[in-house]
Design a protein around this motif. Structure first.
Motif: not given
Length: 424
Positions: A403-423
């Motif tokens: 979650r924190q990484s996606c927010q940091q990437l968006m601050q740099r202008g990079m769109d992103c989504l947080v996804v969760r693996g099966e477990g």
């Protein structure tokens, strides 16, 4: 115009799959709500049935001239029922002619054709013509407003009450961005034969050329409708639909400070929404059930449970998602198998038709995060479908890190989504 996916006939709004990306920080920062108490917005990808953005989407707002979309809906219904034709005419009463601008300046005793009335409502947002239509269909504007509200509720617009046909100021006339989007979608889906009127920017009446002021029709490639609106109490509103390729995205913005800033904000939402929607393939995700309490278009009665879980980066809820994710089996040629992603979270930064583009963006994202997350690494995950897609991801993360990484990437202008693996 790209084919329009039919909610009304093939799916119905009850099957609408909602995935919330809550908080304006997902698409623009800072939050408009903090600076503008009248603001509300919502954007939906029609093709994939996903709400890509929402802020204050169920908070009460004044519709202004977005009201005329319902006036048009009832007029289109009368045409569809063959009780009217485009060549039929409505008489102009003294009350209709007395309405304040914006108006067509029709005079008492005039008659206006149904088709010219449609154009006057859409292109120049004529308040006098709105009353002409109301009186022509229901005998009086008061009776027509009752029909408008009844129709709104029948369409699922439960937070909307209409008291006039034009959107002129009335404290009793309220709606939400979510309801206005639902109305826009119904206009697109229920009356495709009349939707092209919403792309018109001018028309001639009694020898005079009248031009509209929906600048998004000319300033944003792919926009083909719908309607603008303004009264002092509402701020500047707009309902918009745009197409890129075979993807249609529709949105509503309410409460803009100026028409220019409203249009710029809508253009930004569309740009980011098209980019975000391109990351996802239909059937690859499901929504967290606890997010459906928000201002979505419907409940998840028929939600698809076959995909991964996408989570808004700004969503801080700690509840376990009851829907188990299913990771697509990856090929072994240099790619990670799905078992590597079990019990971990990842950040998806793009989806490409070629491996090289996906790898380049994933590596760039890791480079942005390397100082804070030494364990983060890039991965390219293929998705099989009608067209093969390569997903660019940063993997090896815990939930809070993702979650924190996606927010940091968006601050740099990079769109992103947080996804969760099966477990996860």
């Amino acid at each position: 115009m790209a084919p329009i996916h039919s909610y009304a006939t093939s799916r119905g709004f009850g099957a609408f799959l909602v995935v919330w990306f809550i908080g304006l920080a997902l698409l623009c920062a800072p939050s408009a709500q903090a600076d503008n108490p009248r603001y509300a917005g919502i954007v939906v990808d029609i093709e994939s049935d996903v709400v890509l953005y929402a802020d204050n989407a169920r908070e009460p707002r004044y519709p202004a001239s977005l009201t005329k979309m319902m006036t048009l809906y009832l007029l289109f219904e009368a045409l569809e029922d063959n009780t009217l034709t485009l060549d039929d005419t409505f008489p102009v009463s003294s009350y209709a002619a007395s309405q304040p601008a914006s108006k067509l300046w029709v005079q008492p005793g005039d008659r206006i054709s149904v088709e010219k009335a449609i154009l006057a409502l859409i292109v120049t947002s004529a308040n006098d013509v709105a009353v002409v239509v109301a009186e022509g269909l229901a005998g009086s504007e008061e009776s027509f407003a009752v029909q408008m509200t009844d129709k709104a509720w029948a369409l699922g617009m439960k937070d909307t009450v209409f008291s006039n046909a034009s959107g002129l100021p009335d404290d009793a006339q309220v709606t939400t961005a979510r309801d206005m989007l639902m109305l826009a979608l119904h206009l697109i889906e229920d009356f495709p034969q009349y939707y092209d009127y919403f792309s018109r920017t001018r028309y001639t009446y009694n020898g005079t050329m009248h031009t509209g002021h929906n600048r998004l029709l000319s300033s944003y490639a792919g926009v083909d409708g719908l309607k603008t609106g303004y009264i002092r109490a509402s701020g500047f509103n707009v309902a918009t639909s745009a197409v890129r390729g075979d993807r249609r995205i529709a949105g509503v913005v309410m409460g803009g400070f100026t028409s220019r800033s409203r249009d710029a904000h809508m253009a930004d939402l569309l740009n980011r929404s098209f980019a975000r929607a391109a990351m996802m393939n239909q059937g690859d995700w499901v929504a967290q059930t606890d997010l459906f309490g928000g201002p979505g278009l419907s409940s998840p009665d028929n939600a698809d449970t076959s995909g991964e879980t996408l989570v808004a980066a700004s969503d801080t809820g700690a509840q376990d998602d009851p829907i188990r994710a299913l990771i697509a089996q990856s090929e072994r040629d240099g790619e990670l198998s799905s078992s590597v992603l079990s019990d971990v979270w990842a950040v998806q930064v793009g989806a490409f038709s070629n491996r090289e583009g996906a790898q380049q963006l994933a590596t760039q994202a890791v480079d942005y995060l390397s100082t804070e997350l030494s364990e983060a690494r890039s991965a390219v995950m293929p998705a099989q479908g009608e067209q093969r897609i390569f997903r660019a991801r940063v993997i090896g993360l815990q939930e809070s890190q993702a979650r924190q990484s996606c927010q940091q990437l968006m601050q740099r202008g990079m769109d992103c989504l947080v996804v969760r693996g099966e477990g996860g």
